[in-house]
Design an enzyme around this catalytic site. Structure first.
Site, mmCIF file in Angstrom:
data_model
loop_
_atom_site.group_PDB
_atom_site.id
_atom_site.type_symbol
_atom_site.label_atom_id
_atom_site.label_comp_id
_atom_site.label_asym_id
_atom_site.label_seq_id
_atom_site.Cartn_x
_atom_site.Cartn_y
_atom_site.Cartn_z
ATOM 1 N N VAL A 103 63.867 -34.664 -18.459
ATOM 2 C CA VAL A 103 62.813 -34.446 -19.444
ATOM 3 C C VAL A 103 63.240 -34.949 -20.825
ATOM 4 O O VAL A 103 62.437 -35.546 -21.556
ATOM 5 C CB VAL A 103 62.423 -32.956 -19.509
ATOM 6 C CG1 VAL A 103 61.346 -32.724 -20.569
ATOM 7 C CG2 VAL A 103 61.925 -32.480 -18.151
ATOM 8 N N VAL A 138 54.767 -25.288 -18.383
ATOM 9 C CA VAL A 138 53.793 -24.913 -17.351
ATOM 10 C C VAL A 138 52.976 -26.134 -16.933
ATOM 11 O O VAL A 138 52.239 -26.692 -17.732
ATOM 12 C CB VAL A 138 52.849 -23.805 -17.849
ATOM 13 C CG1 VAL A 138 51.831 -23.442 -16.763
ATOM 14 C CG2 VAL A 138 53.622 -22.569 -18.274
ATOM 15 N N GLY A 168 53.608 -29.302 -16.275
ATOM 16 C CA GLY A 168 53.868 -30.652 -16.747
ATOM 17 C C GLY A 168 52.875 -31.177 -17.751
ATOM 18 O O GLY A 168 52.765 -30.662 -18.871
ATOM 19 N N GLY A 223 64.149 -36.868 -7.871
ATOM 20 C CA GLY A 223 64.358 -36.047 -9.056
ATOM 21 C C GLY A 223 63.330 -34.951 -9.235
ATOM 22 O O GLY A 223 63.301 -34.275 -10.267
ATOM 23 N N GLU A 240 65.793 -29.916 -7.309
ATOM 24 C CA GLU A 240 67.215 -29.816 -7.630
ATOM 25 C C GLU A 240 68.059 -29.830 -6.350
ATOM 26 O O GLU A 240 67.544 -29.689 -5.235
ATOM 27 C CB GLU A 240 67.477 -28.508 -8.398
ATOM 28 C CG GLU A 240 66.727 -28.388 -9.710
ATOM 29 C CD GLU A 240 67.195 -29.381 -10.756
ATOM 30 O OE1 GLU A 240 68.368 -29.822 -10.697
ATOM 31 O OE2 GLU A 240 66.388 -29.733 -11.634
ATOM 32 N N LYS A 248 56.019 -19.519 -14.350
ATOM 33 C CA LYS A 248 54.862 -20.147 -14.990
ATOM 34 C C LYS A 248 53.662 -19.203 -14.980
ATOM 35 O O LYS A 248 52.912 -19.130 -15.965
ATOM 36 C CB LYS A 248 54.531 -21.466 -14.295
ATOM 37 C CG LYS A 248 55.616 -22.515 -14.463
ATOM 38 C CD LYS A 248 55.377 -23.740 -13.588
ATOM 39 C CE LYS A 248 56.476 -24.771 -13.782
ATOM 40 N NZ LYS A 248 56.331 -25.938 -12.882
#
Length: 414
Positions: A15, A123, A125, A178, A181, A196
């Site tokens: 990010v 929340v 994206g 990606g 994880e 979220k």
């Protein structure tokens, strides 16, 4: 904030790099002054003088007026946000776990120090759901909010249903891209969408809930039997967080796999995309759609928050400050599909009103009613590999709740 925004950035992962990319080439009157990283040995394409491993260097920098926090560690993220807000610096964050756990304290810090914490990127994206709940729905009665809040799990389920991939193959693809994880349990176990949902409940209903109050069950134990059952019925399975108002005084929340019918907006939300359905009293049903995972989509949401600070924007938490009698409850029965091995599973969950049952040596399931409260009490049982549970979409409310709901609906119509 009319002066140039000068940023101290914590974290330069997916990010953080996405944010840097979307800033490049735009004349936004902002600048990244310093970037705190964990691994100084990692090769990076930017000027090495931009990076530091010393957090204090960013807090002490005389030019930096805005902190952007984009790290994974929720505990460290909270200390960064707390220190920045207390020292008069505004904060932008995408750390949904940190915000969900500490939201009440973070709101108090903002009020005390006159600072602002924005977190649209935490929340869904690229979907601006927090801003819409704050501004568009600030005076709206919301019956419910649900959707697909996690791009990683949705990508996996899309590959399973559309390309017939094995769960573990689809998970590996998500990790390689990606989206997931190395340890994917936060995504596939429903923890990420639960955090979220906690944040959404604060802005939609004015309730600051603790994440542990919300049931979350994931997709990590989905089997070929469950997939075949859904396909035979014409359904897809999606991981769906839900907040639903019961009558005028109670809110229920949960995260569960759900059978989605073809006429549902969520049926065609695929891959890393997210979708949010808002059911309102006056605006009726509305649907938001966009990418929920990836550096650029989330980076664009973070950038939107940063630029909003220039105009003095802050969340007002209007529904929280005028909160009335609404309270959180798990005292509701929902209809679920349960695949199980031991009959004791049904006894512990106190399954009632069974409408469908199947049993053979390698596959047993029932469809019946269970209480959210009992599911939460037996969460350890639901995380066992021999059990998979999915919501069918049906509820059973008490007569009192139904009477309250009818009275409320009549009040709105009149």
């Amino acid at each position: 904030m009319s002066e140039k925004i000068k940023i101290g950035l914590f974290g330069f992962g997916v990010v953080g790099q996405g944010l840097h990319d979307v800033i490049l080439g735009q004349d936004l009157n902002l600048e990244i002054i310093k970037i705190a990283i964990k691994n100084p040995e990692k090769k990076r394409s930017l000027d090495p003088s931009l990076f530091t491993t010393n957090h204090q260097e960013i807090f002490d920098h005389p030019e930096i007026n805005t902190i952007v926090e984009l790290i994974d560690d929720a505990d460290v993220a909270f200390e960064i946000a707390k220190k920045a807000l207390s020292s008069g610096k505004h904060v932008v964050s995408a750390n949904k776990k940190m915000i969900a756990i500490h939201l009440a304290e973070l709101v108090e810090l903002q009020l005390k120090h006159g600072t602002s914490l924005l977190y649209e990127g935490s929340v869904c994206g690229s979907i601006p759901i927090i801003r819409n709940l704050e501004e568009y729905y600030d005076n709206e009665l919301l019956h419910g909010i649900s959707g697909i809040f996690n791009g990683s799990s949705n990508y996996i389920l899309s590959k399973i249903f559309n390309e017939k991939l094995n769960y573990h193959v689809a998970l590996k693809q998500a990790q390689d891209l990606g989206f997931a994880e190395t340890d994917p349990i936060l995504d596939v176990g429903g923890y990420d969408p639960k955090f979220k949902l906690t944040i959404v409940a604060a802005h939609a209903y004015g309730l600051f809930l603790k994440p542990e109050e919300i049931l979350n069950v994931g997709i990590q134990h989905i089997s070929d039997h469950d997939i075949r059952y859904a396909k035979e019925k014409g359904y897809k399975i999606k991981l769906v967080p839900t907040a639903k108002k019961i009558g005028s005084s109670e809110l229920i929340t949960y995260v569960l796999p759900k059978f989605i019918k073809p006429d549902d907006f969520l049926y065609n939300v695929e891959n890393e995309y997210n979708g949010v359905t808002v059911q309102a009293a006056f605006a009726d049903k509305q649907f938001f759609f966009g990418k929920g995972a990836g550096g650029h989509p989330t980076g664009s949401a973070v950038l939107s928050d940063i630029t909003a600070l220039r105009y003095g924007y802050r969340y007002e938490y209007k529904k929280y400050h005028r909160q009335g009698s609404l309270s959180h409850s798990n005292k509701v029965n929902i209809e679920v599909y349960i695949r199980y091995v031991e009959e004791s599973t049904l006894e512990k969950l106190q399954v009632s009103d069974i409408v469908e049952r199947f049993s053979r040596n390698d596959y047993k399931y029932v469809i019946g009613m269970v209480s959210l409260e009992n599911l939460l009490k037996n969460k350890d049982l639901l995380e066992h590999g021999d059990v998979f549970i999915a919501h069918t979409g049906d509820y059973s409310f008490s007569e009192a709740a139904l009477e309250i709901a009818a009275d409320e609906e009549a009040l709105i119509l009149n």
